[in-house]
Design an enzyme around this catalytic site. Structure first.
Site, PDB file in Angstrom:
ATOM      1  CG  HIS A  47      13.148 -35.462  -4.217  1.00 48.10           C
ATOM      2  ND1 HIS A  47      13.710 -35.909  -3.037  1.00 48.10           N
ATOM      3  CD2 HIS A  47      14.189 -35.297  -5.086  1.00 48.10           C
ATOM      4  CE1 HIS A  47      15.014 -35.994  -3.169  1.00 48.10           C
ATOM      5  NE2 HIS A  47      15.334 -35.639  -4.400  1.00 48.10           N
ATOM      6  CB  SER A  52     -16.640 -47.521  -5.403  1.00 46.14           C
ATOM      7  OG  SER A  52     -17.388 -46.965  -4.341  1.00 46.14           O
TER       8      SER A  52
END
Length: 484
Positions: A200, A330
């Site tokens: 989870h 980037s």
């Protein structure tokens, strides 16, 4: 019997020549072998830029060669003509005539134009090899000779199956296999390194890095087994059913003999489909193969997703994994490196799942004795298989093989995890164990400090019981069982 000339591929002509079909004359480029029906398709169906995959035409080469040889054995075509068709079919199989197959995916749903494209090209190339005139249909006729004992309705599904089997066997399965081997290698390398588990997206009990990676390898192995299993349906060929599955205009046992010949030519265990009405009225084997590709995509997506999360950071993410630096990440942030292989794999998997949805929809659209959605199905299945195979090669080479561990990060997470308290639960009870976790959270202390300070357990007993290495089972045994 005319002499067969040894001529290079190419008509040597320029301009236009006239070809004819049942609708009349059509001008075709003189420097190509295709005929009237192919040219009509180019005029009427120039839709988008999705061309019929070349693998379909290569598969058609096997169909035409096998059919010619079986027709010869049945005594309904002269040996020299069968030999001539087979010779040109070999050129088709080898990809030497790829430039002669210009048709788009978006055409008749039975693939008739592509079948006729093959028939016309083989006919004209064969005519050239015996010194005849292109477009004359003599002495090798595209319908009467090249398409003898056949229909588009049985040959196109047959070519679909052959093309898919070859794509799976020659490219996809080997690519997935070596990727799986690389993942197993990482699992064995890191078998004893304890890390914290997560469920989870929250901290859970420990396992080893090797155990985690054995899960990846096994998931991939199960998906690969489904892909291999899907071949069983693809080995069954519709050839011999002709128009509606009855086998009209075929010699006795034509389907069985052509399937045997295709098996001999390809080295794959093709057989005749036991029921041609099912083989032509539905395309369920193709739907199953697409579902197998979807399952493989789901497995690869899970793996890629985990790796990009585990490699997140380097300062503010998990960063248990140090992903290979393939290229700058980037254009504005200097020094940034992104999980590009994982992202590429995720996009491929999303595309495959989308293509499978289209295949499933198209597979449901059979009407009576024919499913007329053949081109979209084969285009999607081959594209999915090809991109998955290519992605697996690059993912292994540039994504998996160079991955390293950030041991300090892994050890830090293990040392500070509150879910190690699970080992205390059988000793002091679930409620007290929960209280220790809550105290550690409230006071921002370690689990050990909270347990000892709260008087739940002595330091000595805590150290004896809460040992992450004792909480992971037997990793080496797990890997041995998983890999068997």
């Amino acid at each position: 019997m005319p002499s067969i000339l040894d001529l290079p591929i190419g008509t040597g002509a320029t301009g236009k020549r006239k070809e004819s079909d049942s609708l009349g004359e059509v001008e075709v480029p003189a420097d190509h072998y295709w005929g009237a029906q192919t040219q009509r398709s180019l005029i009427h169906f120039s839709i988008g830029d999705d061309y019929m995959p070349k693998e379909v035409y290569h598969a058609y080469g096997y169909v035409k060669k096998a059919a010619a040889l079986v027709n010869e054995a049945a005594g309904i075509i002269p040996p020299w003509k069968a030999e001539l068709i087979a010779r040109v079919a070999d050129e088709v199989i080898a990809g030497k005539l790829d430039s002669e197959f210009p048709l788009y995916v978006w055409q008749t749903g039975s693939g008739t134009q592509s079948n006729m494209n093959v028939n016309e090209v083989i006919s004209n190339r064969a005519i050239q090899l015996v010194g005849g005139s292109l477009g004359s249909k003599h002495p090798v006729h595209p319908n009467d000779d090249v398409n003898m004992s056949q229909s588009s309705n049985d040959t196109f599904p047959t070519a679909m199956h052959i093309a898919t089997v070859l794509e799976f066997s020659n490219r996809l399965i080997p690519a997935v296999t070596v990727l799986e081997e690389s993942i197993w290698a990482k699992a064995r390398e890191w078998v004893d390194i304890v890390k914290i588990g997560r469920t989870h997206l929250q901290d859970a009990t420990p396992l080893t890095v090797g155990q985690e990676w054995s899960g990846y390898a096994t998931q991939l192995d199960d998906a690969l087994a489904f892909v291999k299993h899907s071949l069983r349906g693809l080995y069954r060929l519709a050839i011999g059913g002709t128009a509606v599955g009855t086998g009209i205009n075929t010699p006795p046992d034509f389907g069985e003999k052509v399937a045997d010949e295709i098996a001999r030519l390809t080295g794959h265990p093709f057989v005749t489909a036991p029921n041609k009405f099912a083989a032509q009225g539905s395309l369920d084997a193709m739907v199953t193969s697409s579902a197998a590709l979807r399952t493989l995509a789901v497995a690869l997506m899970k793996i890629a997703n985990d790796l990009q999360w585990l490699g997140s950071g380097p300062r503010s993410g998990l960063h248990e994994l140090i992903l290979p630096s393939d290229e700058p990440g980037s254009s504005i942030m200097p020094g940034k490196v992104n999980p590009t292989q994982e992202e590429a794999m995720l996009m491929v998997c999303i595309q495959v799942i989308g293509e499978d949805n289209a295949v499933a929809f198209a597979g449901s659209q059979g009407n009576f004795e024919l499913n007329a959605m053949c081109p979209i199905i084969i285009n999607n299945v081959l594209h999915s298989a090809r991109t998955l195979g290519d992605a697996c090669v690059k993912f292994r080479e540039y994504g998996i093989n160079g991955i390293m561990l950030d041991r300090s990060r892994i050890d830090k997470f293990v040392g500070t995890s509150l879910m190690l308290v699970t080992a205390l639960s059988p000793v002091i009870g679930y409620d007290k164990a929960s209280a220790i976790v809550q105290r550690a959270l409230d006071e921002n202390t370690t689990l050990r400090e909270a347990a000892v300070k709260g008087g739940f357990i002595s330091a000595e007993d805590f150290d004896r019981i809460v040992d992450p290495k004792k909480m992971v089972g037997d990793p080496r045994h797990d890997l041995k069982l998983a890999s068997e």
